[in-house]
Design a protein around this motif. Structure first.
Motif, PDB file in Angstrom:
ATOM      1  N   GLN A 112     -52.481 -10.657   7.962  1.00 12.99           N
ATOM      2  CA  GLN A 112     -51.954  -9.119   7.366  1.00 12.99           C
ATOM      3  C   GLN A 112     -50.506  -9.322   7.175  1.00 12.99           C
ATOM      4  OE1 GLN A 112     -54.521  -7.611  10.402  1.00 12.99           O
ATOM      5  NE2 GLN A 112     -54.740  -5.861   8.914  1.00 12.99           N
ATOM      6  N   PHE A 113     -49.977  -9.720   8.316  1.00 12.04           N
ATOM      7  CA  PHE A 113     -48.467  -9.684   8.411  1.00 12.04           C
ATOM      8  C   PHE A 113     -47.977 -10.372   7.151  1.00 12.04           C
ATOM      9  CE2 PHE A 113     -44.356 -11.067  10.273  1.00 12.04           C
ATOM     10  CZ  PHE A 113     -43.931  -9.824  10.812  1.00 12.04           C
ATOM     11  N   MET A 114     -48.487 -11.848   7.048  1.00  9.11           N
ATOM     12  CA  MET A 114     -48.031 -12.541   5.911  1.00  9.11           C
ATOM     13  C   MET A 114     -48.173 -12.049   4.630  1.00  9.11           C
ATOM     14  SD  MET A 114     -46.224 -14.951   6.534  1.00  9.11           S
ATOM     15  CE  MET A 114     -45.429 -15.945   8.032  1.00  9.11           C
ATOM     16  N   ASP A 115     -49.373 -11.179   4.496  1.00  7.27           N
ATOM     17  CA  ASP A 115     -49.604 -10.667   3.167  1.00  7.27           C
ATOM     18  C   ASP A 115     -48.593  -9.691   2.805  1.00  7.27           C
ATOM     19  OD1 ASP A 115     -51.814 -12.184   2.589  1.00  7.27           O
ATOM     20  OD2 ASP A 115     -53.369 -10.777   3.335  1.00  7.27           O
ATOM     21  N   CYS A 116     -48.413  -8.680   3.740  1.00  2.65           N
ATOM     22  CA  CYS A 116     -47.444  -7.692   3.450  1.00  2.65           C
ATOM     23  C   CYS A 116     -46.034  -8.357   3.442  1.00  2.65           C
ATOM     24  CB  CYS A 116     -47.502  -6.815   4.609  1.00  2.65           C
ATOM     25  SG  CYS A 116     -49.186  -5.876   4.867  1.00  2.65           S
TER      26      CYS A 116
ATOM     27  N   ILE B  77     -52.324  -4.992   2.985  1.00  3.01           N
ATOM     28  CA  ILE B  77     -51.569  -4.247   1.782  1.00  3.01           C
ATOM     29  C   ILE B  77     -50.455  -3.611   2.273  1.00  3.01           C
ATOM     30  CG2 ILE B  77     -51.763  -2.687  -0.070  1.00  3.01           C
ATOM     31  CD1 ILE B  77     -54.753  -3.272   0.061  1.00  3.01           C
ATOM     32  N   TYR B  78     -49.246  -3.897   1.583  1.00  2.00           N
ATOM     33  CA  TYR B  78     -47.779  -3.465   1.983  1.00  2.00           C
ATOM     34  C   TYR B  78     -47.797  -1.917   1.628  1.00  2.00           C
ATOM     35  CZ  TYR B  78     -43.000  -2.262   2.214  1.00  2.00           C
ATOM     36  OH  TYR B  78     -41.806  -1.681   2.454  1.00  2.00           O
ATOM     37  N   GLU B  79     -47.341  -1.026   2.804  1.00  2.00           N
ATOM     38  CA  GLU B  79     -47.095   0.240   2.400  1.00  2.00           C
ATOM     39  C   GLU B  79     -45.707   0.470   2.655  1.00  2.00           C
ATOM     40  OE1 GLU B  79     -49.171   3.940   4.252  1.00  2.00           O
ATOM     41  OE2 GLU B  79     -50.381   2.261   4.984  1.00  2.00           O
ATOM     42  N   LYS B  80     -44.964   1.041   1.315  1.00  2.00           N
ATOM     43  CA  LYS B  80     -43.773   1.327   1.174  1.00  2.00           C
ATOM     44  C   LYS B  80     -43.052   2.064   2.293  1.00  2.00           C
ATOM     45  CE  LYS B  80     -39.758   1.889  -1.916  1.00  2.00           C
ATOM     46  NZ  LYS B  80     -39.387   2.129  -3.382  1.00  2.00           N
TER      47      LYS B  80
ATOM     48  N   ALA C  42     -34.751  -4.144  16.162  1.00  6.33           N
ATOM     49  CA  ALA C  42     -34.965  -5.180  15.234  1.00  6.33           C
ATOM     50  C   ALA C  42     -35.457  -4.706  13.884  1.00  6.33           C
ATOM     51  CB  ALA C  42     -35.729  -6.389  15.688  1.00  6.33           C
ATOM     52  N   ALA C  43     -36.305  -3.596  14.292  1.00  3.40           N
ATOM     53  CA  ALA C  43     -36.682  -3.099  12.910  1.00  3.40           C
ATOM     54  C   ALA C  43     -35.974  -2.088  12.147  1.00  3.40           C
ATOM     55  CB  ALA C  43     -38.145  -2.334  13.117  1.00  3.40           C
ATOM     56  N   GLN C  44     -34.594  -1.603  12.799  1.00  2.29           N
ATOM     57  CA  GLN C  44     -33.904  -1.030  12.036  1.00  2.29           C
ATOM     58  C   GLN C  44     -33.121  -1.946  10.797  1.00  2.29           C
ATOM     59  OE1 GLN C  44     -31.101   0.486  15.046  1.00  2.29           O
ATOM     60  NE2 GLN C  44     -32.595   1.817  15.873  1.00  2.29           N
ATOM     61  N   LYS C  45     -32.962  -3.161  11.072  1.00  2.34           N
ATOM     62  CA  LYS C  45     -32.524  -4.192  10.119  1.00  2.34           C
ATOM     63  C   LYS C  45     -33.518  -4.507   9.092  1.00  2.34           C
ATOM     64  CE  LYS C  45     -28.827  -5.402  13.359  1.00  2.34           C
ATOM     65  NZ  LYS C  45     -28.163  -6.535  14.251  1.00  2.34           N
ATOM     66  N   TYR C  46     -34.662  -4.592   9.507  1.00  3.17           N
ATOM     67  CA  TYR C  46     -35.639  -5.279   8.873  1.00  3.17           C
ATOM     68  C   TYR C  46     -37.146  -4.748   9.161  1.00  3.17           C
ATOM     69  CZ  TYR C  46     -38.075  -9.322   6.586  1.00  3.17           C
ATOM     70  OH  TYR C  46     -38.868 -10.105   5.896  1.00  3.17           O
ATOM     71  N   PRO C  47     -37.868  -4.659   8.378  1.00  2.00           N
ATOM     72  CA  PRO C  47     -39.073  -3.787   8.571  1.00  2.00           C
ATOM     73  C   PRO C  47     -40.247  -4.849   9.035  1.00  2.00           C
ATOM     74  CG  PRO C  47     -38.800  -3.972   6.301  1.00  2.00           C
ATOM     75  CD  PRO C  47     -37.749  -4.617   6.796  1.00  2.00           C
ATOM     76  N   PHE C  48     -39.920  -5.907   9.301  1.00  3.72           N
ATOM     77  CA  PHE C  48     -40.970  -6.952   9.531  1.00  3.72           C
ATOM     78  C   PHE C  48     -40.546  -7.592  10.898  1.00  3.72           C
ATOM     79  CE2 PHE C  48     -41.928  -6.292   5.270  1.00  3.72           C
ATOM     80  CZ  PHE C  48     -43.408  -6.360   5.516  1.00  3.72           C
ATOM     81  N   VAL C  49     -41.192  -7.631  11.952  1.00  2.04           N
ATOM     82  CA  VAL C  49     -40.685  -7.939  13.267  1.00  2.04           C
ATOM     83  C   VAL C  49     -42.105  -8.843  13.882  1.00  2.04           C
ATOM     84  CG1 VAL C  49     -40.035  -7.639  15.746  1.00  2.04           C
ATOM     85  CG2 VAL C  49     -39.419  -6.212  14.019  1.00  2.04           C
ATOM     86  N   MET C  50     -41.708 -10.158  14.091  1.00  2.76           N
ATOM     87  CA  MET C  50     -42.819 -10.873  14.899  1.00  2.76           C
ATOM     88  C   MET C  50     -42.571 -11.119  16.212  1.00  2.76           C
ATOM     89  SD  MET C  50     -43.904 -14.001  16.072  1.00  2.76           S
ATOM     90  CE  MET C  50     -43.301 -15.378  15.491  1.00  2.76           C
ATOM     91  N   VAL C  51     -43.506 -10.634  17.173  1.00  2.00           N
ATOM     92  CA  VAL C  51     -43.153 -10.655  18.485  1.00  2.00           C
ATOM     93  C   VAL C  51     -43.813 -11.987  18.942  1.00  2.00           C
ATOM     94  CG1 VAL C  51     -43.129  -9.589  20.728  1.00  2.00           C
ATOM     95  CG2 VAL C  51     -43.123  -8.327  18.730  1.00  2.00           C
ATOM     96  N   TYR C  52     -43.099 -12.986  19.573  1.00  2.00           N
ATOM     97  CA  TYR C  52     -43.576 -14.118  20.042  1.00  2.00           C
ATOM     98  C   TYR C  52     -43.637 -14.029  21.579  1.00  2.00           C
ATOM     99  CZ  TYR C  52     -43.840 -19.294  20.824  1.00  2.00           C
ATOM    100  OH  TYR C  52     -44.337 -20.618  21.170  1.00  2.00           O
TER     101      TYR C  52
END
Length: 551
Positions: free
Chosen positions: A540-544, A314-317, A499-509
């Motif tokens: 969860q990441f994809m849901d949010c 569940i995404y939290e603003k 990376a999160a400063q520009k975009y709140p979702f960061v996938m780490v491979y």
């Protein structure tokens, strides 16, 4: 028959293992009251000719068992530490009785089941894969001339690949052809053997390792060892072979890195060249070198259904989200070795949420191993989750496929992911048609999300993401922003925060080959303690992400 000293040595090792309590026969647990008998043998101290003979025996015995002969013992081979551990896991879950064997005793036991033998030429190692393809169809053993003399083989010689004259169907019947070299030999095999092979699979592999060789005979596959990069004639021959197959064949194996002779070439660049060639031909690769005992693994069904409980997000603003996905567990070679012996036994695994890429076809080739991963997953807080990669069902650039084959590949992917209970996937794709390609994935499957990890996307800004929508569901898509390889925990933490400063979702491979797990776990701990990050699994990441993009 002569018994080498090395076999006596193996017997002594076996006695020591018995004393250590490692090899006791399992209690009979099945309803029929009979145990499954397994012959096992170590290949470590055998020469290449002996190893290949054993692998041909293994494939032959195991195939006959799959075909319904329940009286035959299965054959299992030991090459590396993981083979011992997998065998122990089988014995913990199935009623196996085991017996150590030598080549001599295996040949004696095989006498009633092999129709003959073929010879291959150690001076021309490319004849080995052709000999295996032939042996798969003619129920034959694989021998060098030296072994045939040494072991006093009583079976019939069906074909001699050490000579320049090759016969078909056998050495005492059929047409003869003069063979002058590798290209001519494969052309001979293509013309005469392909029609009798399993038409869904092709094996591409190195000559000098025993892995996968048993699977050639087990499934009656067409085997090749060609160079996709450095020789135009062999590239053309490979294309001829591919054109002879029906659409969407499965190429099982790995690009042979011994051909990496050009400056800057390595395993990965050779591999990518092969995958690119296959993709342009509407075919795909199942990465699987060093996947030992594949015929043995294929005989076992999972004890229970594969399942994992997806934990919704569940995404939290105002929150930032990080997801760590560990690869290359999508490769069968990785599943059989590195994950089992290194990653899966890491002391901190399970304490933090991680996504693990697994080959969705693993349940087809080795059902028990797929089951093992699910049942050894960390249950506390649903920390382990499994997704598919790369590119779904197999290693391919989906955007290179034509529309009909793309849809067929999506169907294969959807079915494989359903069997493995997976909802998200990693893909390696940078052909410029990703938006239209993955819209088709959304329209024709129930995939929740796709993670893009192709390095060619590095120049895109971290915020480049999409949500593909259909009438029934949404599918998230994101280009990853950070790759974890050999950074320190502080460096990796800083990269993620930037990376999160520009975009709140960061996938780490997480590139697992680097074994940088201590730094990864410390990074996750750092992010969790900061208060601004939620570290979640891929579902969860994809849901949010979808909730965020649809605000």
């Amino acid at each position: 028959m002569k018994v080498k000293l090395k076999f006596v040595w193996l017997s002594l090792i076996f006695i020591n293992l018995l004393l250590l309590g490692m090899w006791g026969c399992e209690k009979d647990m099945n309803q029929s009251g009979s145990s499954m008998k397994v012959y096992h043998i170590s290949l470590k101290d055998l020469d290449i000719g002996e190893q290949m003979l054993v692998k041909s025996l293994q494939g032959l015995f195991n195939r006959k068992i799959e075909e319904g002969n329940k009286e035959l013992p299965m054959i299992y081979t030991f090459i590396r530490t993981s083979d011992y551990k997998w065998y122990e896991d089988y014995k913990d879950n199935y009623p196996l009785s085991s017996e150590l064997k030598t080549i001599v005793s295996l040949i004696y036991d095989a006498d009633a089941y092999a129709d003959g033998y073929v010879l291959w030429d150690t001076a021309r190692p490319w004849t080995l894969t052709i000999a295996f393809t032939y042996a798969a169809q003619f129920n034959a053993l694989i021998l060098t001339p030296q072994l045939a003399d040494q072991l006093h083989i009583n079976k019939k010689l069906l074909m001699d690949f050490t000579q320049d004259k090759w016969y078909y169907p056998t050495i005492d019947s059929g047409q003869v052809q003069n063979i002058s070299g590798k290209a001519e030999g494969y052309a001979w095999a293509l013309e005469r053997l392909l029609a009798g092979c399993d038409m869904t699979r092709l094996v591409y592999l190195r000559d000098d390792i025993p892995d996968l060789k048993d699977f050639i005979i087990f499934k009656k596959l067409f085997a090749i060892n060609l160079d996709p990069l450095n020789n135009t004639d062999e590239i053309n021959l490979l294309k001829q072979i591919l054109l002879k197959y029906p659409p969407e064949i499965q190429v099982l194996g790995w690009a042979d890195a011994s051909y990496a002779t050009q400056p800057g070439q390595d395993n990965v660049t050779v591999e990518k060249a092969l995958v690119t060639l296959l993709s342009e031909n509407n075919d795909f690769l199942l990465p699987a070198d060093f996947a030992n005992n594949l015929s043995f693994h294929g005989l076992f069904q999972p004890p229970t259904k594969l399942e994992q409980e997806e934990q919704s997000g569940i995404y939290e603003k105002g929150k930032k989200y990080a997801c760590f996905i560990v690869s290359d567990g999508d490769n069968l070679q990785y599943d059989f070795n590195h994950m089992r012996t290194v990653l899966w036994e890491h002391s901190k695994r399970g304490k933090y949420p991680l996504g693990w890429t697994l080959a969705p076809t693993l349940v087809h080739y080795a059902p028990f191993i797929a089951w093992y991963y699910y049942n050894s997953a960390a249950e506390s807080g649903f920390n382990d989750t499994f997704i598919t990669g790369p590119s779904g069902y197999a290693y391919v650039h989906p955007s290179s496929l034509d529309e009909a084959n793309l849809l067929a590949f999506i169907d294969l992917t959807a079915e494989a992911m359903k069997n493995m209970d997976m909802s998200c996937m990693v893909t390696i794709d940078s052909r410029g048609k990703e938006s239209t390609t993955y819209q088709k994935f959304a329209e024709n499957s129930d995939i929740k999300g796709v993670f893009m990890v192709e390095p060619d996307h590095a120049y895109y800004p971290p915020g480049r993401s999409h949500v593909f929508s259909t009438d029934t569901h949404d599918m998230g898509y994101i280009v990853e922003a950070v790759r974890a390889s050999k950074q320190t925990a502080n460096d990796l933490t800083n990269e993620i925060k930037i990376a999160a400063q520009k975009y709140p979702f960061v996938m780490v491979y997480v590139h697992a080959w680097d074994n940088n797990f201590d730094a990864v776990f410390e990074t996750i701990k750092n992010l969790q303690s900061s208060g601004e990050f939620e570290v979640v699994g891929p579902y969860q990441f994809m849901d949010c992400l979808i909730q965020y993009k649809k605000q």
